[in-house]
Motif scaffolding. Sequence first.
Motif, PDB file in Angstrom:
ATOM      1  N   GLU A 102      44.806  43.029  35.503  1.00 20.65           N
ATOM      2  CA  GLU A 102      45.870  42.085  35.145  1.00 20.65           C
ATOM      3  C   GLU A 102      45.428  40.655  35.401  1.00 20.65           C
ATOM      4  OE1 GLU A 102      49.389  43.170  37.245  1.00 20.65           O
ATOM      5  OE2 GLU A 102      49.493  45.176  36.341  1.00 20.65           O
ATOM      6  N   LEU A 103      44.689  40.457  36.488  1.00 21.29           N
ATOM      7  CA  LEU A 103      44.175  39.132  36.813  1.00 21.29           C
ATOM      8  C   LEU A 103      43.254  38.629  35.705  1.00 21.29           C
ATOM      9  CD1 LEU A 103      43.673  36.798  38.867  1.00 21.29           C
ATOM     10  CD2 LEU A 103      41.863  38.213  39.850  1.00 21.29           C
ATOM     11  N   ALA A 104      42.332  39.484  35.264  1.00 25.12           N
ATOM     12  CA  ALA A 104      41.414  39.090  34.200  1.00 25.12           C
ATOM     13  C   ALA A 104      42.163  38.808  32.906  1.00 25.12           C
ATOM     14  CB  ALA A 104      40.376  40.193  33.980  1.00 25.12           C
ATOM     15  N   SER A 105      43.149  39.639  32.589  1.00 23.10           N
ATOM     16  CA  SER A 105      43.922  39.433  31.363  1.00 23.10           C
ATOM     17  C   SER A 105      44.675  38.113  31.382  1.00 23.10           C
ATOM     18  CB  SER A 105      44.905  40.600  31.181  1.00 23.10           C
ATOM     19  OG  SER A 105      45.720  40.385  30.038  1.00 23.10           O
ATOM     20  N   GLU A 106      45.326  37.807  32.496  1.00 19.56           N
ATOM     21  CA  GLU A 106      46.084  36.560  32.596  1.00 19.56           C
ATOM     22  C   GLU A 106      45.173  35.337  32.612  1.00 19.56           C
ATOM     23  OE1 GLU A 106      49.129  36.485  35.632  1.00 19.56           O
ATOM     24  OE2 GLU A 106      49.413  38.650  35.476  1.00 19.56           O
ATOM     25  N   ALA A 107      43.966  35.507  33.143  1.00 21.02           N
ATOM     26  CA  ALA A 107      43.013  34.393  33.185  1.00 21.02           C
ATOM     27  C   ALA A 107      42.259  34.245  31.869  1.00 21.02           C
ATOM     28  CB  ALA A 107      42.023  34.583  34.327  1.00 21.02           C
ATOM     29  N   GLY A 108      42.406  35.226  30.966  1.00 22.88           N
ATOM     30  CA  GLY A 108      41.740  35.154  29.672  1.00 22.88           C
ATOM     31  C   GLY A 108      40.253  35.403  29.736  1.00 22.88           C
ATOM     32  N   CYS A 109      39.840  36.339  30.595  1.00 25.02           N
ATOM     33  CA  CYS A 109      38.415  36.640  30.716  1.00 25.02           C
ATOM     34  C   CYS A 109      38.226  38.150  30.826  1.00 25.02           C
ATOM     35  CB  CYS A 109      37.813  35.946  31.938  1.00 25.02           C
ATOM     36  SG  CYS A 109      38.417  36.561  33.528  1.00 25.02           S
ATOM     37  N   ALA A 110      36.983  38.581  30.690  1.00 26.18           N
ATOM     38  CA  ALA A 110      36.670  39.995  30.848  1.00 26.18           C
ATOM     39  C   ALA A 110      36.769  40.395  32.317  1.00 26.18           C
ATOM     40  CB  ALA A 110      35.268  40.276  30.326  1.00 26.18           C
ATOM     41  N   LEU A 111      36.996  41.679  32.558  1.00 24.32           N
ATOM     42  CA  LEU A 111      37.103  42.167  33.934  1.00 24.32           C
ATOM     43  C   LEU A 111      35.838  41.853  34.725  1.00 24.32           C
ATOM     44  CD1 LEU A 111      38.611  43.809  36.096  1.00 24.32           C
ATOM     45  CD2 LEU A 111      37.610  45.877  35.114  1.00 24.32           C
ATOM     46  N   GLY A 112      34.689  42.046  34.110  1.00 25.71           N
ATOM     47  CA  GLY A 112      33.429  41.791  34.797  1.00 25.71           C
ATOM     48  C   GLY A 112      33.203  40.335  35.137  1.00 25.71           C
ATOM     49  N   ALA A 113      33.898  39.427  34.439  1.00 23.13           N
ATOM     50  CA  ALA A 113      33.718  37.997  34.700  1.00 23.13           C
ATOM     51  C   ALA A 113      34.193  37.620  36.099  1.00 23.13           C
ATOM     52  CB  ALA A 113      34.465  37.174  33.653  1.00 23.13           C
ATOM     53  N   ILE A 114      35.135  38.379  36.645  1.00 21.75           N
ATOM     54  CA  ILE A 114      35.599  38.115  38.019  1.00 21.75           C
ATOM     55  C   ILE A 114      34.425  38.152  38.985  1.00 21.75           C
ATOM     56  CG2 ILE A 114      37.025  38.988  39.930  1.00 21.75           C
ATOM     57  CD1 ILE A 114      38.957  40.093  37.850  1.00 21.75           C
ATOM     58  N   TYR A 115      33.499  39.077  38.727  1.00 16.10           N
ATOM     59  CA  TYR A 115      32.397  39.304  39.657  1.00 16.10           C
ATOM     60  C   TYR A 115      31.185  38.423  39.347  1.00 16.10           C
ATOM     61  CZ  TYR A 115      35.560  43.095  40.504  1.00 16.10           C
ATOM     62  OH  TYR A 115      36.700  43.807  40.775  1.00 16.10           O
ATOM     63  N   THR A 116      31.284  37.607  38.320  1.00 20.94           N
ATOM     64  CA  THR A 116      30.287  36.551  38.131  1.00 20.94           C
ATOM     65  C   THR A 116      30.774  35.255  38.774  1.00 20.94           C
ATOM     66  OG1 THR A 116      31.214  35.846  35.990  1.00 20.94           O
ATOM     67  CG2 THR A 116      29.541  37.577  35.953  1.00 20.94           C
ATOM     68  N   ALA A 117      32.093  35.115  38.901  1.00 21.02           N
ATOM     69  CA  ALA A 117      32.663  33.917  39.524  1.00 21.02           C
ATOM     70  C   ALA A 117      32.765  34.064  41.039  1.00 21.02           C
ATOM     71  CB  ALA A 117      34.047  33.632  38.936  1.00 21.02           C
ATOM     72  N   PHE A 118      32.941  35.295  41.521  1.00 18.88           N
ATOM     73  CA  PHE A 118      33.075  35.568  42.955  1.00 18.88           C
ATOM     74  C   PHE A 118      32.187  36.758  43.314  1.00 18.88           C
ATOM     75  CE2 PHE A 118      37.026  33.612  41.611  1.00 18.88           C
ATOM     76  CZ  PHE A 118      37.219  32.618  42.568  1.00 18.88           C
ATOM     77  N   ASP A 119      31.807  36.829  44.577  1.00 20.82           N
ATOM     78  CA  ASP A 119      30.975  37.954  45.011  1.00 20.82           C
ATOM     79  C   ASP A 119      31.698  39.274  44.792  1.00 20.82           C
ATOM     80  OD1 ASP A 119      29.001  36.204  45.762  1.00 20.82           O
ATOM     81  OD2 ASP A 119      29.572  36.178  47.876  1.00 20.82           O
ATOM     82  N   ASP A 120      32.983  39.290  45.090  1.00 21.48           N
ATOM     83  CA  ASP A 120      33.813  40.477  44.910  1.00 21.48           C
ATOM     84  C   ASP A 120      35.276  40.047  44.994  1.00 21.48           C
ATOM     85  OD1 ASP A 120      34.229  40.038  47.669  1.00 21.48           O
ATOM     86  OD2 ASP A 120      32.688  41.499  48.220  1.00 21.48           O
ATOM     87  N   LEU A 121      36.179  41.012  44.876  1.00 24.46           N
ATOM     88  CA  LEU A 121      37.605  40.695  44.921  1.00 24.46           C
ATOM     89  C   LEU A 121      38.009  40.205  46.313  1.00 24.46           C
ATOM     90  CD1 LEU A 121      39.895  40.737  42.868  1.00 24.46           C
ATOM     91  CD2 LEU A 121      40.574  42.980  43.735  1.00 24.46           C
ATOM     92  N   ASP A 122      37.317  40.672  47.337  1.00 26.56           N
ATOM     93  CA  ASP A 122      37.598  40.202  48.694  1.00 26.56           C
ATOM     94  C   ASP A 122      37.424  38.691  48.804  1.00 26.56           C
ATOM     95  OD1 ASP A 122      38.381  42.514  50.044  1.00 26.56           O
ATOM     96  OD2 ASP A 122      36.314  43.128  50.419  1.00 26.56           O
ATOM     97  N   GLU A 123      36.337  38.167  48.231  1.00 26.27           N
ATOM     98  CA  GLU A 123      36.113  36.720  48.314  1.00 26.27           C
ATOM     99  C   GLU A 123      37.229  35.964  47.603  1.00 26.27           C
ATOM    100  OE1 GLU A 123      33.289  32.994  47.045  1.00 26.27           O
ATOM    101  OE2 GLU A 123      32.771  34.991  46.275  1.00 26.27           O
ATOM    102  N   LEU A 124      37.648  36.466  46.447  1.00 25.67           N
ATOM    103  CA  LEU A 124      38.734  35.816  45.714  1.00 25.67           C
ATOM    104  C   LEU A 124      39.999  35.756  46.565  1.00 25.67           C
ATOM    105  CD1 LEU A 124      40.129  34.656  43.209  1.00 25.67           C
ATOM    106  CD2 LEU A 124      40.386  36.996  42.362  1.00 25.67           C
ATOM    107  N   ILE A 125      40.353  36.864  47.210  1.00 30.95           N
ATOM    108  CA  ILE A 125      41.560  36.904  48.042  1.00 30.95           C
ATOM    109  C   ILE A 125      41.410  35.973  49.241  1.00 30.95           C
ATOM    110  CG2 ILE A 125      43.013  38.379  49.500  1.00 30.95           C
ATOM    111  CD1 ILE A 125      42.255  40.702  47.575  1.00 30.95           C
TER     112      ILE A 125
END
Length: 243
Positions: free
Chosen positions: A74-97
């Motif tokens: 849902e985060l990727a969809s709302e941000a308008g990016c692919a799911l994998g893009a989260i892990y190019t911007a951050f090390d993992d979901l933990d870092e994002l949180i």
Amino acid sequence: MLYRREPTRLLRGLSDERSVTTRDALARIFEDDAVSETRTEAGAQRRTKLRERLLDVARQSIAARGLSGLKARELASEAGCALGAIYTAFDDLDELILRVNLATLQRLGEALDAALATAPPAGALQALARAYLDFARREEPSWRTLFEHRLSGGGPVPDWYADARNQLFSRLEGPLGELLPHRDAAACARLARTLFSAVHGVVALGLDEKVAATPPETLEAELDNLVRLIASGLEKETRAQGN
């Protein structure tokens, strides 16, 4: 690289026919290097913008629905990016949180600083406790996420996050040092964490109403009484030390 400093002079020095091939090769290297550098800068800018967009969406999601409402897809969809893009911007979901929590800690710190700025010295601890309660009420889902999130690997949080968290305790250490001039800084730091735990427990249980129904005015009064009694006991300790 050394030849990047003065490419024009270097190329001019290769003017004879035997050096044409070398000169052309160097020219291509300079061109390729410039293109690569431009692409690297553009990639870094895209990554920065993606990080900002993901952070903004994650903050809004946690503020509205809490930690349990944050889903990677849902985060990727709302941000308008692919799911994998989260892990190019951050090390993992933990870092994002943790980055979202860092912003929450900063807002909480600002609220505590504002309370300290207007409180008389004798009422500093009570002012901090009330400001903490007010923040928890005002930003409850974000505030709860500070304590609900656990790193997936079970390890310690990064130093940059631990430092920001510890700065909250330092706001208690000053007033405690005024009440307990005979105690050293390390003792005041330990007491600051103990006092924070007591205040946090009252606030968390009061907002949950798991022990008993707690109207807002009752919770405020009980929190004030707790901190006042602690401060009074600390003052008595100081007077006893002076006798």
